[in-house]
Design a protein around this motif. Structure first.
Motif, PDB file in Angstrom:
ATOM      1  N   HIS A 120       7.525   6.053  -4.863  1.00  0.00           N
ATOM      2  CA  HIS A 120       7.871   6.647  -6.169  1.00  0.00           C
ATOM      3  C   HIS A 120       7.198   5.873  -7.308  1.00  0.00           C
ATOM      4  CE1 HIS A 120      11.086   8.456  -3.733  1.00  0.00           C
ATOM      5  NE2 HIS A 120      11.154   9.381  -4.668  1.00  0.00           N
ATOM      6  N   ALA A 121       6.046   5.278  -7.031  1.00  0.00           N
ATOM      7  CA  ALA A 121       5.382   4.452  -8.042  1.00  0.00           C
ATOM      8  C   ALA A 121       5.004   5.237  -9.293  1.00  0.00           C
ATOM      9  CB  ALA A 121       4.137   3.793  -7.446  1.00  0.00           C
ATOM     10  N   ASN A 122       4.859   6.534  -9.172  1.00  0.00           N
ATOM     11  CA  ASN A 122       4.554   7.347 -10.355  1.00  0.00           C
ATOM     12  C   ASN A 122       5.822   7.843 -11.042  1.00  0.00           C
ATOM     13  OD1 ASN A 122       5.230   8.980  -8.191  1.00  0.00           O
ATOM     14  ND2 ASN A 122       3.914  10.673  -8.857  1.00  0.00           N
ATOM     15  N   ARG A 123       6.990   7.531 -10.462  1.00  0.00           N
ATOM     16  CA  ARG A 123       8.276   7.923 -11.050  1.00  0.00           C
ATOM     17  C   ARG A 123       9.262   6.779 -10.795  1.00  0.00           C
ATOM     18  NH1 ARG A 123       6.501  12.537  -8.319  1.00  0.00           N
ATOM     19  NH2 ARG A 123       7.834  12.063  -6.541  1.00  0.00           N
ATOM     20  N   PHE A 124       9.048   5.664 -11.486  1.00  0.00           N
ATOM     21  CA  PHE A 124       9.834   4.457 -11.241  1.00  0.00           C
ATOM     22  C   PHE A 124      11.333   4.709 -11.369  1.00  0.00           C
ATOM     23  CE2 PHE A 124      11.844   0.508 -12.806  1.00  0.00           C
ATOM     24  CZ  PHE A 124      11.516  -0.360 -11.773  1.00  0.00           C
ATOM     25  N   LEU A 139       0.826   2.917   6.629  1.00  0.00           N
ATOM     26  CA  LEU A 139       2.218   2.527   6.841  1.00  0.00           C
ATOM     27  C   LEU A 139       3.074   3.725   7.226  1.00  0.00           C
ATOM     28  CD1 LEU A 139       2.614   0.032   3.860  1.00  0.00           C
ATOM     29  CD2 LEU A 139       2.478  -0.530   6.292  1.00  0.00           C
ATOM     30  N   GLY A 140       4.063   3.445   8.061  1.00  0.00           N
ATOM     31  CA  GLY A 140       4.948   4.508   8.520  1.00  0.00           C
ATOM     32  C   GLY A 140       6.310   3.969   8.903  1.00  0.00           C
ATOM     33  N   LEU A 141       7.117   4.844   9.472  1.00  0.00           N
ATOM     34  CA  LEU A 141       8.491   4.517   9.812  1.00  0.00           C
ATOM     35  C   LEU A 141       8.583   3.317  10.745  1.00  0.00           C
ATOM     36  CD1 LEU A 141      11.505   5.270   9.697  1.00  0.00           C
ATOM     37  CD2 LEU A 141      11.076   6.919  11.540  1.00  0.00           C
ATOM     38  N   GLN A 142       7.655   3.213  11.700  1.00  0.00           N
ATOM     39  CA  GLN A 142       7.732   2.129  12.682  1.00  0.00           C
ATOM     40  C   GLN A 142       7.608   0.759  12.025  1.00  0.00           C
ATOM     41  OE1 GLN A 142       5.242   4.190  12.239  1.00  0.00           O
ATOM     42  NE2 GLN A 142       3.245   3.323  12.797  1.00  0.00           N
ATOM     43  N   HIS A 143       6.880   0.672  10.926  1.00  0.00           N
ATOM     44  CA  HIS A 143       6.730  -0.618  10.253  1.00  0.00           C
ATOM     45  C   HIS A 143       8.047  -1.043   9.585  1.00  0.00           C
ATOM     46  CE1 HIS A 143       2.562   1.019  10.424  1.00  0.00           C
ATOM     47  NE2 HIS A 143       2.317  -0.216  10.817  1.00  0.00           N
ATOM     48  N   LEU A 144       8.773  -0.088   9.013  1.00  0.00           N
ATOM     49  CA  LEU A 144      10.076  -0.405   8.418  1.00  0.00           C
ATOM     50  C   LEU A 144      11.069  -0.847   9.486  1.00  0.00           C
ATOM     51  CD1 LEU A 144      10.734   2.329   5.695  1.00  0.00           C
ATOM     52  CD2 LEU A 144       9.791   0.038   5.433  1.00  0.00           C
ATOM     53  N   ARG A 158      14.472  10.919   7.302  1.00  0.00           N
ATOM     54  CA  ARG A 158      14.805  12.003   6.362  1.00  0.00           C
ATOM     55  C   ARG A 158      14.395  11.688   4.929  1.00  0.00           C
ATOM     56  NH1 ARG A 158      19.793  11.822   9.064  1.00  0.00           N
ATOM     57  NH2 ARG A 158      20.783  10.897   7.205  1.00  0.00           N
ATOM     58  N   VAL A 159      14.524  10.430   4.514  1.00  0.00           N
ATOM     59  CA  VAL A 159      14.372  10.132   3.088  1.00  0.00           C
ATOM     60  C   VAL A 159      13.015   9.539   2.701  1.00  0.00           C
ATOM     61  CG1 VAL A 159      16.861   9.803   2.870  1.00  0.00           C
ATOM     62  CG2 VAL A 159      15.406   7.813   3.278  1.00  0.00           C
ATOM     63  N   MET A 160      12.291   8.938   3.654  1.00  0.00           N
ATOM     64  CA  MET A 160      11.020   8.309   3.303  1.00  0.00           C
ATOM     65  C   MET A 160       9.877   9.330   3.334  1.00  0.00           C
ATOM     66  SD  MET A 160      11.297   5.188   2.409  1.00  0.00           S
ATOM     67  CE  MET A 160      12.484   3.841   2.476  1.00  0.00           C
ATOM     68  N   ARG A 161       8.980   9.224   2.363  1.00  0.00           N
ATOM     69  CA  ARG A 161       7.827  10.109   2.255  1.00  0.00           C
ATOM     70  C   ARG A 161       6.551   9.262   2.176  1.00  0.00           C
ATOM     71  NH1 ARG A 161      11.357  12.686   3.649  1.00  0.00           N
ATOM     72  NH2 ARG A 161      12.280  14.573   2.773  1.00  0.00           N
ATOM     73  N   PHE A 162       6.121   8.777   3.335  1.00  0.00           N
ATOM     74  CA  PHE A 162       4.976   7.865   3.354  1.00  0.00           C
ATOM     75  C   PHE A 162       3.684   8.543   2.933  1.00  0.00           C
ATOM     76  CE2 PHE A 162       7.902   5.499   6.081  1.00  0.00           C
ATOM     77  CZ  PHE A 162       7.712   4.213   5.614  1.00  0.00           C
TER      78      PHE A 162
END
Length: 399
Positions: free
Chosen positions: A62-66, A185-190, A129-133
């Motif tokens: 969300h870097a463009n919408r802090f 980066l993706g879910l597996q890294h988190l 569900r919530v992350m949008r990489f």
């Protein structure tokens, strides 16, 4: 000016700490309020480890919408329940514990299978569900984000690996026991970065298995500097505030929970605080070297401004007050170890993904940051007097 000749870049460093990472959300909430309406992302470089990696990824996407990113984090953390992170039913917890004990004591039975005390599949589902990489490439291309790093610990070899995605000018790096690896980066890294050893299962990335990034992370500030930050805001989650040395000496044999809490603090907190001390020593050393000498001899060091915000209250005490919110199944297993009361509540503070506790930490983080509004604004390049008038006080109707 940044080290590569571009505009100055502030780095945001979010450390690990399980449920304690809710404190970071409170600090970010205060920063959102302090900034003028419509201000761009104040942190072009974002680095996260363990639970802090989850917060870092959410802010980066969300870097463009802090402001929207902060509100999203607050919505999730403010309504958390443990069953969104790990299985809390009695059967699930008991079965997992028995499998772990079997692998530990009976000749490696089941050792070839993923073994951990808790099943974190609910966290995988939530993050899915919530992350949008896919947004990362967009915000990097637009210039709203320079780079995001997520650090995990590689079990084979023992290196601290910072997986990063960012501007093409950021090079990979290699130092003693720590690497910077460019990737998508993706879910597996988190999941890898937040896989607390023994508590959550290791995650396979490529040919290697990884665990919690706080383990063996010798230089937590380093990834931000490698990605071009010239100043860093570090939001810590230390649970010990102003404890005198003589008060730390136990008068009795420590409980299992106290020992485990000591181990967790060593992994999640001590390395960060040590790295901050090292950074401050380098800054003081450079102040005593004349500018001409530095330019002529180039010691390979540079001054890096650091602002550290950490809890003003004991997180262990807050956890003890909310220990009753832990799922019944977990309370049953933790009660005997002393993890729900007194000094042993450090363990509970890492696992208390319940809204009462997380909201209390969000509120504490918000208060702590608002009390340092002048420092924060100046760190981010704003003049408080010009921004809010001579009083330097944030108007109550700003947001």
């Amino acid at each position: 000016m940044s080290q590569d000749g571009g505009a100055p870049r502030a780095g945001l460093i979010l450390s690990g700490g399980g449920a304690r990472a809710a404190y970071q959300v409170g600090v970010l909430k205060a920063i959102r309020r302090l900034l003028p309406h419509g201000a761009p992302n104040p942190f072009p470089v974002i680095c996260g480890t363990s639970a802090g990696a989850i917060n870092a990824a959410a802010m980066a996407t969300h870097a463009n919408r802090f402001g929207q990113g902060v509100r999203g984090l607050e919505a999730v953390w403010g309504s958390f329940s443990a069953d969104q992170v790990y299985r809390t039913d009695t059967w699930g917890v008991s079965t997992r514990a028995m499998r772990w004990l079997g692998a530990l004591f009976f000749g490696g039975v089941g050792a070839h299978k993923p073994i951990s005390l808790l099943d974190n599949r609910p966290l995988r589902e939530l993050l899915g569900r919530v992350m949008r990489f896919q947004r990362l490439e967009e915000v990097i291309a637009s210039g709203d984000l320079h780079g995001l790093s997520i650090t995990a610990s590689r079990y084979t070899g023992g290196e601290s690996v910072s997986f990063f995605q960012g501007h093409e000018s950021i090079p990979a790096w290699g130092r003693a026991r720590r690497l910077g690896v460019r990737t998508q980066l993706g879910l597996q890294h988190l999941l890898a970065s937040s896989a607390i050893p023994v508590v959550f299962p290791a995650v396979r990335i490529g040919e290697n298995f990884y665990g919690d990034g706080s383990v063996r992370q010798l230089a937590p500030i380093s990834p931000a500097l490698h990605m071009g930050a010239d100043r860093v805001l570090v939001i810590g989650v230390s649970g010990r505030v102003g404890v005198a040395a003589d008060e730390q000496v136990p008068q009795r044999y420590p409980s299992v929970a106290e020992i485990l809490g000591h181990v967790l603090d060593s992994a999640f907190i001590d390395m960060l605080e040590g790295d901050l001390e090292r950074l401050e020593r380098i800054n003081r050393t450079l102040e005593h070297i004349p500018e001409k000498v530095r330019r002529r001899q180039d010691p390979g060091l540079r001054h890096v401004q650091a602002l550290h915000i950490s809890p003003s209250e004991e997180l262990d005490d807050i956890a003890a007050a909310h220990a009753h919110e832990l799922p019944r199944s977990l309370r049953f297993f933790l009660r005997g170890s002393g993890a729900t009361t007194g000094a042993g509540s450090t363990v509970a503070s890492y696992l208390l993904f319940e809204s009462g506790f997380t909201q209390a930490l969000i509120d504490l983080g918000y208060r702590d940051a608002m009390q340092r509004e002048t420092e924060i604004l100046r760190f981010l390049g704003y003049d408080p007097a010009r921004l809010y008038g001579r009083s330097g006080t944030v108007p109550t109707d700003l947001w």
